[in-house]
Every structure is written in structure tokens, then in C-alpha cells.
Design a protein around this motif. Structure first.
Motif, PDB file in Angstrom:
ATOM      1  N   ALA A 176      -7.965   8.277  -3.679  1.00 53.63           N
ATOM      2  CA  ALA A 176      -7.496   7.012  -4.248  1.00 53.63           C
ATOM      3  C   ALA A 176      -6.522   6.315  -3.301  1.00 53.63           C
ATOM      4  N   ILE A 177      -5.598   7.076  -2.728  1.00 50.81           N
ATOM      5  CA  ILE A 177      -4.651   6.494  -1.765  1.00 50.81           C
ATOM      6  C   ILE A 177      -5.397   5.927  -0.573  1.00 50.81           C
ATOM      7  N   MET A 178      -6.389   6.665  -0.069  1.00 47.13           N
ATOM      8  CA  MET A 178      -7.153   6.215   1.090  1.00 47.13           C
ATOM      9  C   MET A 178      -7.861   4.896   0.798  1.00 47.13           C
ATOM     10  N   LEU A 179      -8.547   4.805  -0.331  1.00 49.06           N
ATOM     11  CA  LEU A 179      -9.285   3.587  -0.663  1.00 49.06           C
ATOM     12  C   LEU A 179      -8.354   2.400  -0.832  1.00 49.06           C
ATOM     13  N   ILE A 180      -7.277   2.604  -1.572  1.00 46.69           N
ATOM     14  CA  ILE A 180      -6.351   1.495  -1.833  1.00 46.69           C
ATOM     15  C   ILE A 180      -5.661   1.057  -0.546  1.00 46.69           C
ATOM     16  N   ALA A 181      -5.140   2.010   0.211  1.00 46.63           N
ATOM     17  CA  ALA A 181      -4.358   1.667   1.399  1.00 46.63           C
ATOM     18  C   ALA A 181      -5.227   1.013   2.472  1.00 46.63           C
ATOM     19  N   LEU A 182      -6.395   1.579   2.758  1.00 47.69           N
ATOM     20  CA  LEU A 182      -7.223   1.034   3.831  1.00 47.69           C
ATOM     21  C   LEU A 182      -7.751  -0.358   3.493  1.00 47.69           C
ATOM     22  N   TYR A 183      -8.281  -0.514   2.296  1.00 48.07           N
ATOM     23  CA  TYR A 183      -8.825  -1.833   1.946  1.00 48.07           C
ATOM     24  C   TYR A 183      -7.732  -2.874   1.757  1.00 48.07           C
ATOM     25  N   MET A 184      -6.590  -2.449   1.272  1.00 44.46           N
ATOM     26  CA  MET A 184      -5.503  -3.396   1.081  1.00 44.46           C
ATOM     27  C   MET A 184      -4.929  -3.852   2.424  1.00 44.46           C
ATOM     28  N   CYS A 185      -4.818  -2.939   3.371  1.00 48.18           N
ATOM     29  CA  CYS A 185      -4.207  -3.275   4.667  1.00 48.18           C
ATOM     30  C   CYS A 185      -5.193  -3.933   5.623  1.00 48.18           C
TER      31      CYS A 185
ATOM     32  N   ALA B 111       0.826  -1.205   0.000  1.00 46.63           N
ATOM     33  CA  ALA B 111       0.000   0.000   0.000  1.00 46.63           C
ATOM     34  C   ALA B 111       0.862   1.258   0.000  1.00 46.63           C
ATOM     35  N   LEU B 112       1.984   1.220   0.726  1.00 49.11           N
ATOM     36  CA  LEU B 112       2.904   2.353   0.740  1.00 49.11           C
ATOM     37  C   LEU B 112       3.481   2.599  -0.646  1.00 49.11           C
ATOM     38  N   ALA B 113       3.841   1.517  -1.330  1.00 49.37           N
ATOM     39  CA  ALA B 113       4.370   1.651  -2.690  1.00 49.37           C
ATOM     40  C   ALA B 113       3.317   2.234  -3.630  1.00 49.37           C
ATOM     41  N   VAL B 114       2.074   1.779  -3.487  1.00 50.64           N
ATOM     42  CA  VAL B 114       0.993   2.310  -4.321  1.00 50.64           C
ATOM     43  C   VAL B 114       0.784   3.801  -4.049  1.00 50.64           C
ATOM     44  N   SER B 115       0.872   4.194  -2.779  1.00 53.59           N
ATOM     45  CA  SER B 115       0.721   5.604  -2.418  1.00 53.59           C
ATOM     46  C   SER B 115       1.781   6.457  -3.110  1.00 53.59           C
ATOM     47  N   PHE B 116       3.024   5.982  -3.105  1.00 52.89           N
ATOM     48  CA  PHE B 116       4.090   6.724  -3.770  1.00 52.89           C
ATOM     49  C   PHE B 116       3.862   6.780  -5.280  1.00 52.89           C
ATOM     50  N   LEU B 117       3.334   5.698  -5.851  1.00 50.30           N
ATOM     51  CA  LEU B 117       3.061   5.695  -7.287  1.00 50.30           C
ATOM     52  C   LEU B 117       1.978   6.717  -7.632  1.00 50.30           C
ATOM     53  N   VAL B 118       0.915   6.770  -6.829  1.00 49.47           N
ATOM     54  CA  VAL B 118      -0.138   7.757  -7.069  1.00 49.47           C
ATOM     55  C   VAL B 118       0.429   9.167  -6.948  1.00 49.47           C
ATOM     56  N   LEU B 119       1.292   9.369  -5.960  1.00 52.58           N
ATOM     57  CA  LEU B 119       1.882  10.686  -5.746  1.00 52.58           C
ATOM     58  C   LEU B 119       2.774  11.102  -6.914  1.00 52.58           C
ATOM     59  N   THR B 120       3.639  10.182  -7.362  1.00 52.32           N
ATOM     60  CA  THR B 120       4.631  10.538  -8.391  1.00 52.32           C
ATOM     61  C   THR B 120       4.092  10.451  -9.814  1.00 52.32           C
ATOM     62  N   LEU B 121       3.118   9.547 -10.061  1.00 53.72           N
ATOM     63  CA  LEU B 121       2.609   9.375 -11.416  1.00 53.72           C
ATOM     64  C   LEU B 121       1.348  10.192 -11.697  1.00 53.72           C
ATOM     65  N   PHE B 122       0.630  10.586 -10.624  1.00 53.37           N
ATOM     66  CA  PHE B 122      -0.605  11.329 -10.842  1.00 53.37           C
ATOM     67  C   PHE B 122      -0.568  12.733 -10.235  1.00 53.37           C
ATOM     68  N   ILE B 123      -0.387  12.815  -8.911  1.00 56.70           N
ATOM     69  CA  ILE B 123      -0.566  14.100  -8.231  1.00 56.70           C
ATOM     70  C   ILE B 123       0.444  15.143  -8.714  1.00 56.70           C
ATOM     71  N   LEU B 124       1.731  14.821  -8.663  1.00 59.00           N
ATOM     72  CA  LEU B 124       2.746  15.813  -9.029  1.00 59.00           C
ATOM     73  C   LEU B 124       2.684  16.209 -10.507  1.00 59.00           C
ATOM     74  N   PRO B 125       2.653  15.239 -11.452  1.00 61.43           N
ATOM     75  CA  PRO B 125       2.574  15.651 -12.864  1.00 61.43           C
ATOM     76  C   PRO B 125       1.290  16.404 -13.196  1.00 61.43           C
ATOM     77  N   ALA B 126       0.169  16.018 -12.570  1.00 64.96           N
ATOM     78  CA  ALA B 126      -1.097  16.710 -12.871  1.00 64.96           C
ATOM     79  C   ALA B 126      -1.041  18.166 -12.421  1.00 64.96           C
ATOM     80  N   ILE B 127      -0.442  18.413 -11.254  1.00 66.69           N
ATOM     81  CA  ILE B 127      -0.314  19.799 -10.785  1.00 66.69           C
ATOM     82  C   ILE B 127       0.605  20.588 -11.713  1.00 66.69           C
ATOM     83  N   LEU B 128       1.719  19.990 -12.122  1.00 71.26           N
ATOM     84  CA  LEU B 128       2.643  20.673 -13.034  1.00 71.26           C
ATOM     85  C   LEU B 128       2.005  20.930 -14.389  1.00 71.26           C
ATOM     86  N   GLN B 129       1.062  20.076 -14.764  1.00 72.15           N
ATOM     87  CA  GLN B 129       0.412  20.239 -16.067  1.00 72.15           C
ATOM     88  C   GLN B 129      -0.626  21.356 -16.042  1.00 72.15           C
ATOM     89  N   GLY B 130      -0.924  21.882 -14.843  1.00 71.35           N
ATOM     90  CA  GLY B 130      -1.838  23.009 -14.756  1.00 71.35           C
ATOM     91  C   GLY B 130      -3.197  22.692 -14.182  1.00 71.35           C
TER      92      GLY B 130
END
Length: 476
Positions: A262-271, A230-249
Motif C-alpha cells: 500500500a505504501i509503495m502504490l500510494i507513494a510512487l503514484y503520488m510522487c 506521501a511520507l505522511a501517508v506512509s507514517f499513517l499506514v505504519l501507525t494505523l495499520f501495520i503496528l496495531p495489526a501486528i499487536l492484534q495477533g
């Protein structure tokens, strides 16, 4: 729903034999067959062997929870699809801070030389060694410098060497064999194109991460493994979605809400598994995040916080002027609060579930009161933790204000500190609110589930428990 019509065999069913037979059937049925004094125990055992985070709830409650969470999950998925970036937009490198080309290198040789011989410093600028500037210049003029030979280990200039002069008062001293990071500036003269900017810390950082992962797996076992995933998925969402989307405007607040959901749903249900208990924790977290978003938006506007307070945010604003920096600040508040909220909501939900299993006769008010007493201790410790975490991160800044002998009011009024105050207090309010919200939701769910859980009688009632003990109820 259960075998309440089984009493057609009254004689063969005295309390003794079923109670003796019960443990052979896995304990759940045997406990339900307790007589007289075991009435409450019968209901307890029907939940206590769930072997997981929670006992199953009724179909009606599952439908109610799904009616809320399924549309929410669908909205998060749609948000991810609509806002998904094609990648961070490119820009011309400025050569400032992190925005410069870097390569890996090794210090191959270090020799001591006179600072004067390498022209590391000139004459004392002020002639007054009582000042900090004059004293430092005097030490450099008369001291011993280090001349390091550095070999580039990556990139198109692999194998190329250059020299670096290290001043005697420099905080980072180079040593032979040390792995370093060097900056490359192609427009500079050839002898000055490379310079050492940092130490290569990849090995100790990787080793520490390995120790952390090992500790989590050894103590948490399968749960620990799922937590790491779940921690790895959280980092993937952060680096592949959140940061590039903000930079894209895209709107930073909208991106943060979708990404953190998305992080909340994945992490809580996965753990913690796909269960009603986890769903209640998700609902409590969602309500608290909404409160944090509303409060954060209002107070960031009211306090006129721009979000552009240091060199890093200034560089971001310079490279991407279209980014809403105050929105970026609010997004950081939401994402930063999510991790602590998960801990509080899951703990409160688990506490209420365990209280219900220990005493199924307890109504929702009793469950709420007992759960909130547990939550008060949690609030006291977690809020203090949150404040100290922010204070620790801002410690150098607080030291600067202390050196300047600024008053508390002046310090709090400065935007740099006001940002951290708003971030801390808004997150803490959401954290505090999550305890009663989640506790109330959990108490309502487990107490509402009790009458429809397949038992033939109200929990805690002695005669129904004795009568129900005759029939070896099967709840599922």
C-alpha cells in the motif's frame, strides 16, 4: 491511427514550409516534419514534450500493465480491509522502559549540595579506588551532587513539585528552566512517584522537521510537496495499520507485505504520477520485494534467528507472547528495504525512458545494456550506503564486541549481529536484483510501444520520416 492518407496534397508539401511552420504549433509537430537528416528527430519530438514523468504509451500496453497492477491493487485493498485492526489491544502497564506513564515537567531550581548530605552514596563499596566501581563510588561520596526541583506540567498532578538528586558522574545533568519528561508510578510512595527519565526534545525535533520540509518544498516544488504528503501517508499506514495489526495477533509477514505494498502504490503514484513509467517502477519494486521476502524467510529460518535479542523485543514478547518475533524480524526486513528499492526502481525506469527518447531507434537490448551500465554505478553506491547505515545503527554494539576482543567469526555468529547481517545482505540482494529486473521491464515496455505509438514508420528510418513529415502527424 494517424493521417497517413494525407499525401493527396503532394505539391504544397515540400519539406521547407512545414518545417518553418512547425515551431508555431508547439514544437511537437514541427519536429515531426523534419526532412531527411531530421528523421530520427521527428520521432524524438513526439515524446519529448510530455511535460511530465513519461510520454503516453499505446492503449495495448496500458491494458497489459493494468491487467497486472489492477488485480494486485485490488488484492492490497482487500488485505487492508481484512487485516485492518480495531486498535492495539490494551494491557496492564509494566512500568518498564517505554511501558510506563509519563508526564511533561520543568526543572524550576537546581542547587549544588554535598553528596554525603543527601545520602546520595554510601561508603566506597570495595575500598579499592583502582576499580571502576570503587572509583565512581569514591567520587560520589566526596563529590558535589545537584538537587533539582521539578514541577509537573501535565496530568492530574499538574503543578506538583518533587526533588531529583543528580549524581556527579551522571550523563544527563539537569539545568534550571529545562523541559523534561517524568515517569509516574502510582504504586510507589508519594515522594518517589515521579522521577526524571528524559529531556523534552519536542521543539528541536519539530524545528528540524520544519527545516527538512522547507528544504524539500523549495528544491522539489510541487514534487516536493507530493513527496511530503506521501511520507505522511506512509507514517499513517505504519501507525494505523501495520503496528496495531501486528499487536492484534495478525501474521507479521502478511501485514508487512500488505502494508508495504500500500505504501509503495500510494507513494510512487503520488510522487511520480499515474503513468506507464511509474507502473514499471511499481512492478520492479514488487518483484524485488517478493525476492526479499522469500530469501529473508529462508535464511531467518536457516540461521535460527528468533528476533528476540534485546530488552525492547523481550518486553514485546513478554507483553504479547502470541506475536511471532521471527516473523516480526522478516517484516522489518521487507519494510526497511522498501524505501531504498523505490529509489533504485524509479531511477532505472527514468533512465531507460530518457535513453529511448534520446534515441528512439534503439531496440530493447540496446536500451537494456545502456540502462544496466547506469544501474551498475547505482548499485555500487546504494549497497555501500545500505551496509554503512546498518553499521552506523549498530555502532555501540560493534564497539562492545571490539572491547571484548571477540573474533570476527564470534561476532558474526552472535544472534544480535547475525540479525543485522541477514537484514543487510537480504536487502542488498533484493536491491541488486531490482536493477536488471526493472531495467528489463522498462526496456521491453518502451521498445514494444514504439511500433504502435501512432507513427507511420519504424523509428530511425530516413525515408519514412521524410514522408511522414509531410502530414503533420498527431499522435494522440
Amino acid at each position: 491511427m494517424t493521417t497517413t492518407h494525407q499525401p493527396p496534397n503532394p505539391p504544397p508539401g515540400p519539406p521547407g514550409p512545414p518545417h518553418r511552420h512547425g515551431p508555431e504549433n508547439g514544437g511537437g509537430h514541427g519536429a515531426a516534419n523534419g526532412h531527411g537528416s531530421g528523421g530520427g528527430h521527428g520521432h524524438t519530438h513526439s515524446h519529448s514534450h510530455s511535460h511530465g514523468p513519461a510520454a503516453p504509451v499505446s492503449k495495448h500496453l496500458r491494458k497489459v500493465i493494468a491487467a497486472i497492477l489492477v488485480p494486485f491493487t485490488a488484492a492490497v485493498v482487500v488485505g487492508l480491509v481484512v487485516l485492518w485492526p480495531g486498535g492495539a489491544p490494551s494491557h496492564q502497564r509494566t512500568g518498564v522502559g517505554f511501558d510506563r506513564q509519563t508526564q511533561q515537567a520543568t526543572v524550576t531550581r537546581v542547587v549544588e549540595v554535598s553528596c554525603k548530605s543527601v545520602n546520595a552514596s554510601g561508603e566506597t563499596p570495595t575500598g579499592d579506588t583502582s576499580t571502576a566501581e570503587g572509583n565512581a563510588a569514591q567520587q560520589e561520596a566526596n563529590g558535589t551532587c545537584k538537587k533539582a526541583t521539578v514541577r509537573v506540567d501535565s496530568g492530574k498532578d499538574k503543578g506538583r513539585t518533587f526533588t531529583e538528586i543528580v549524581q556527579p558522574d551522571q550523563s544527563r545533568q539537569l539545568h534550571q528552566g529545562e523541559k523534561v519528561v517524568v515517569a509516574y508510578e502510582p504504586s510507589a510512595p508519594r515522594d518517589l512517584q515521579y522521577s526524571v527519565t528524559d529531556v523534552n526534545r519536542k521543539f528541536p525535533m519539530a524545528l528540524l522537521a520544519g527545516i527538512f520540509a522547507l528544504a524539500v518544498v523549495v528544491v522539489g516544488r510541487l514534487r516536493g510537496v507530493m513527496a511530503l504528503v506521501a511520507l505522511a501517508v506512509s507514517f499513517l499506514v505504519l501507525t494505523l495499520f501495520i503496528l496495531p495489526a501486528i499487536l492484534q495477533g495478525s501474521n507479521p509477514l502478511l501485514v508487512a507485505v500488505v502494508g508495504s505494498s500500500a505504501i509503495m502504490l500510494i507513494a510512487l503514484y503520488m510522487c511520480h504520477g499515474l503513468s506507464a513509467r511509474t507502473s514499471v517502477a511499481v512492478l520492479g519494486t514488487l518483484v524485488s520485494l517478493l525476492l526479499i521476502g522469500v530469501l529473508g524467510s529462508e535464511f531467518i529460518d536457516w540461521a535460527a534467528l528468533t528476533g528476540n535479542t534485546d530488552d525492547n523485543t523481550g518486553l514485546i514478547h513478554g507483553l504479547y507472547p502470541s506475536i511471532d518475533m521471527s516473523g516480526l524480524l522478516l517484516a522489518g526486513v521487507i519494510i526497511g528495504s522498501l524505501g531504498v528499492l523505490d529509489d533504485v526502481t524509479v531511477t532505472q525506469t527514468s533512465a531507460v525512458w530518457e535513453l529511448h527518447e534520446a534515441n528512439p531507434a534503439m531496440g530493447w537490448r540496446g536500451l537494456y545494456r545502456a540502462g544496466i551500465r547506469i544501474g551498475r554505478d547505482h548499485i555500487a553506491s546504494v549497497v555501500n550506503t545500505l551496509v554503512l547505515a546498518y553499521a552506523g545503527a549498530a555502532l555501540p554494539l560493534l564497539l562492545l564486541f571490539s572491547i571484548a576482543r571477540s573474533s570476527v567469526g564470534d561476532v558474526a555468529n552472535s544472534e544480535l549481529v547475525a540479525e543485522e547481517i541477514v537484514r543487510t545482505l537480504v536487502g542488498s540482494i533484493g536491491l541488486v536484483a531490482s536493477v536488471p529486473v526493472t531495467t528489463a521491464l522498462a526496456a521491453l515496455v518502451v521498445s514494444a510501444d514504439r511500433p504502435s505509438s501512432g507513427t507511420a514508420a519504424p523509428a530511425g528510418a530516413q525515408p519514412p520520416a521524410a514522408r511522414g513529415g509531410r502530414g503533420r502527424r498527431r499522435k494522440r
